[in-house]
Enzyme design. Structure first.
Site, PDB file in Angstrom:
ATOM      1  N   SER A 120       0.976  -1.651   0.384  1.00 25.33           N
ATOM      2  CA  SER A 120       0.023   0.102  -0.022  1.00 25.33           C
ATOM      3  C   SER A 120       0.523   1.238   0.132  1.00 25.33           C
ATOM      4  O   SER A 120       1.808   1.122  -1.016  1.00 25.33           O
ATOM      5  CB  SER A 120      -1.229  -0.152   1.060  1.00 25.33           C
ATOM      6  OG  SER A 120      -1.765  -1.126   1.472  1.00 25.33           O
ATOM      7  N   LYS A 172     -23.541  15.836   5.489  1.00 25.69           N
ATOM      8  CA  LYS A 172     -21.992  16.223   6.753  1.00 25.69           C
ATOM      9  C   LYS A 172     -21.733  15.168   7.663  1.00 25.69           C
ATOM     10  O   LYS A 172     -23.234  14.404   8.114  1.00 25.69           O
ATOM     11  CB  LYS A 172     -22.778  17.800   7.307  1.00 25.69           C
ATOM     12  CG  LYS A 172     -21.829  18.005   8.483  1.00 25.69           C
ATOM     13  CD  LYS A 172     -20.235  18.528   8.038  1.00 25.69           C
ATOM     14  CE  LYS A 172     -19.526  19.108   9.066  1.00 25.69           C
ATOM     15  NZ  LYS A 172     -18.218  19.346   9.059  1.00 25.69           N
TER      16      LYS A 172
END
Length: 314
Positions: A120, A172
């Protein structure tokens, strides 16, 4: 000739002062040496190859970035070995590290040596180098991006806890662990992941000289052994640090007999007392290795945001 008590006392006081002055001078010299070590390795302007260890979880580390910049400006450094043993970390941390190493490579040749794991974000660090060397059993690859959250809704219902919120708009703080994600929040999160993943694939294609289709094929998130990584074009050759130095000698005329010196970032968390203790406790050359371990312990490993991190299921 006999000495009175006051004269003897004065002489003793003078001896104590001399001892304290000398001890202070020795400590000051040792502290100065260790500060030099913390500021970027013990070289005394001796020509050498710098070894930079990228270990543990990768985060946005400005002290490490400052050190890489100093290495690039140090005329005594003829080449750089990135010794990588990392499962990855935050995407922003890997991005910042990648950019710092690419800037460094414009001044010094850089070769990556992969240890047990370079996956990664650890693989992003690897492709920032000009050449990649891995062991046959190195775990690498895991090209991809991840965003995870814990779903607590059912647990809270079972214990009679409800989470209330008031927010400016429906998206949100979504997705939230306190209620099931609606399709809009999943769509927005997937777009976020896709954008970062496209950036990762572009890096792989550019640095490993692959077309987009090949980069996407090998970058589907799977992990590879070092042997498999060589076969798929993700790693240049098998070996360790000796192979890396041989490559530097063959392609950049770097003297194979140059010493390899560890550089470590100057983390302020060590503090003055830490420097003095390290100086008094170890020989100066050994101190570099000791500081490496301590500085790794002081890293803040809070993984907020997108991660590019490989971790096997337990």
């Amino acid at each position: 000739m006999s000495l009175d008590a006051d004269t003897l006392a004065d002489r003793r006081r003078l001896k104590r002062r001399l001892f304290l002055w000398r001890a202070g001078a020795v400590i000051a010299v040792l502290v100065a040496v260790v500060v030099v070590l913390a500021e970027g390795g013990l070289s005394f302007n001796r020509t050498h190859i710098a070894r930079v260890t990228i270990g543990g979880v990768i985060v946005d580390d400005r002290y490490q970035q400052d050190m890489l910049e100093r290495i690039g400006e140090d005329d005594s450094v003829k080449a750089v070995i990135l010794s990588i043993d990392s499962p990855g970390g935050t995407t922003t941390g890997a991005e910042a590290l990648y950019e710092s190493v690419r800037d460094l490579s414009e001044k010094k040749p850089v070769v990556a040596v992969l240890g047990t794991v370079a996956a990664s974000g650890g693989y992003i660090a690897a492709i920032s180098a000009d050449h990649i060397v891995a062991r046959g059993n190195t775990i690498t690859g895991s090209i991809g991006v991840l965003f995870q959250w814990t779903q607590l809704e059912d647990l809270l219902d079972n214990i009679g806890v409800q989470m209330r919120e008031v927010k400016s708009s429906p998206l949100k703080a979504e997705p939230s662990p306190f209620h099931k994600a609606d399709p809009r929040s999943i769509k927005v999160t997937q777009e976020l992941i896709d954008s970062s993943y496209a950036w990762f694939l572009r890096l792989v294609a550019e640095r490993r000289k692959m077309d987009e289709a090949t980069a996407r094929r090998v970058g589907d998130g799977r992990i590879y052994t070092g042997w498999q990584a060589v076969e798929n074009g993700l790693v240049d050759e098998l070996g360790g640090e000796e192979a890396a130095i041989a490559w530097l000698a063959e392609t950049h005329d770097v003297d194979e007999d140059l010493p390899v010196t560890d550089w470590v970032p100057a983390y302020p968390e060590l503090g003055f007392a830490g420097f003095v203790g390290q100086a008094l406790g170890e020989a100066t050359v050994v101190a570099a290795d000791g500081l490496t371990g301590k500085t790794q312990q002081t890293k803040r490993l809070t993984l907020d945001g997108l991660t590019s991190l490989w971790q096997p299921d337990r």
